[in-house]
Design an enzyme around this catalytic site. Sequence first.
Site, PDB file in Angstrom:
ATOM      1  N   ASP A  77       0.883  -1.159   0.000  1.00  6.55           N
ATOM      2  CA  ASP A  77       0.000   0.000   0.000  1.00  6.55           C
ATOM      3  C   ASP A  77       0.930   1.220   0.000  1.00  6.55           C
ATOM      4  O   ASP A  77       2.129   1.090   0.228  1.00  6.55           O
ATOM      5  CB  ASP A  77      -0.854  -0.068   1.280  1.00  6.55           C
ATOM      6  N   ASP A 110      -0.045   5.165   1.011  1.00  5.39           N
ATOM      7  CA  ASP A 110      -0.251   6.130   2.092  1.00  5.39           C
ATOM      8  C   ASP A 110      -0.159   5.463   3.460  1.00  5.39           C
ATOM      9  O   ASP A 110      -0.860   4.491   3.742  1.00  5.39           O
ATOM     10  CB  ASP A 110      -1.640   6.780   1.972  1.00  5.39           C
ATOM     11  N   ALA A 131      -5.490   3.459  -2.980  1.00  4.80           N
ATOM     12  CA  ALA A 131      -6.797   4.098  -3.187  1.00  4.80           C
ATOM     13  C   ALA A 131      -6.604   5.607  -3.301  1.00  4.80           C
ATOM     14  O   ALA A 131      -7.557   6.359  -3.404  1.00  4.80           O
ATOM     15  CB  ALA A 131      -7.725   3.763  -2.025  1.00  4.80           C
ATOM     16  N   GLU A 165     -14.244   3.989   8.122  1.00  6.54           N
ATOM     17  CA  GLU A 165     -13.172   3.159   7.549  1.00  6.54           C
ATOM     18  C   GLU A 165     -12.391   2.408   8.620  1.00  6.54           C
ATOM     19  O   GLU A 165     -12.049   1.248   8.457  1.00  6.54           O
ATOM     20  CB  GLU A 165     -12.199   4.033   6.733  1.00  6.54           C
TER      21      GLU A 165
END
Length: 289
Positions: free
Chosen positions: A38, A40, A154, A85
Amino acid sequence: MIPELSNPSVCMRDPQRVEEILQSMVKAGSNTVQVIADFDMTLTRFAYKGKRCPTCHNILDNSNLISNECREELKVLLDTYYPIEIDSARSIAEKLPLMVEWWTKAHTIMVQQKIRKDLLATAVRDSDAMLREGYQLLFDHLHEHSIPLLIFSAGIGDILEEVIRQAGVFHSNVKVFSNYMDFDESGLLKAFKGELIHIYNKREGALLNTGHFQELRTRPNVLLLGDSLGDLTMADGVQDMENILKIGFLNDKVEERKQSYLDSYDIVLVQDETLEVPNAIMLHLTGNK
């Protein structure tokens, strides 16, 4: 065992299993390894000197490329959806439509800003975004050993790439799968390209239709780096996987989230702003003790 795995920031539910996965990966050889990460708050820092570092979206939010009114609207969305989230009491199925709603609304607001492509590099340069300490070793070493580094995010691909480029580590083995901006002929943002990539649908299955896929088929050993439980599915499309070692960065809300991270990741790094542990593992896998 790798000495760095006894760092105070390292937690493991089953150290024996981690050891077995590592042994199996070393035996298979580094030419069977791929790294899936990933971006961030995984490859980038969560905080520096006590201050939160920006994500790709934050870089835009904090820049002068968008109006104050737009910034306010994005903040309202963040305050509404971010708690959802990271809410460990909700299921992914429950969060999914809400995450899609969040990103779709945010992208719509951004497109209305007519953001200029030629100003993105300046926005990144002026921001406080930072890759984690030890990034140079990670990126350079993977490149040197021709190990693919696949970044699933994302966030916003154009900004993410600019962060890596400005850090001087955007090597040829790095492939990014993210949300890319679509600019009109005068260089103004008019839309986002393709299917929305959000926290729960970014995975290697997305590569099935791409040229990179053939090479990846010969790399059934995966080192996965993430900072959320949504990142755990990033390797779902890997064909005939032999081993996967999952390393999770637990950046905040440590006490309430620690157990769910220990249940899901093989190695959990608690409030560790470095890449020391992934680097030590990678050096171990490539035989550079």
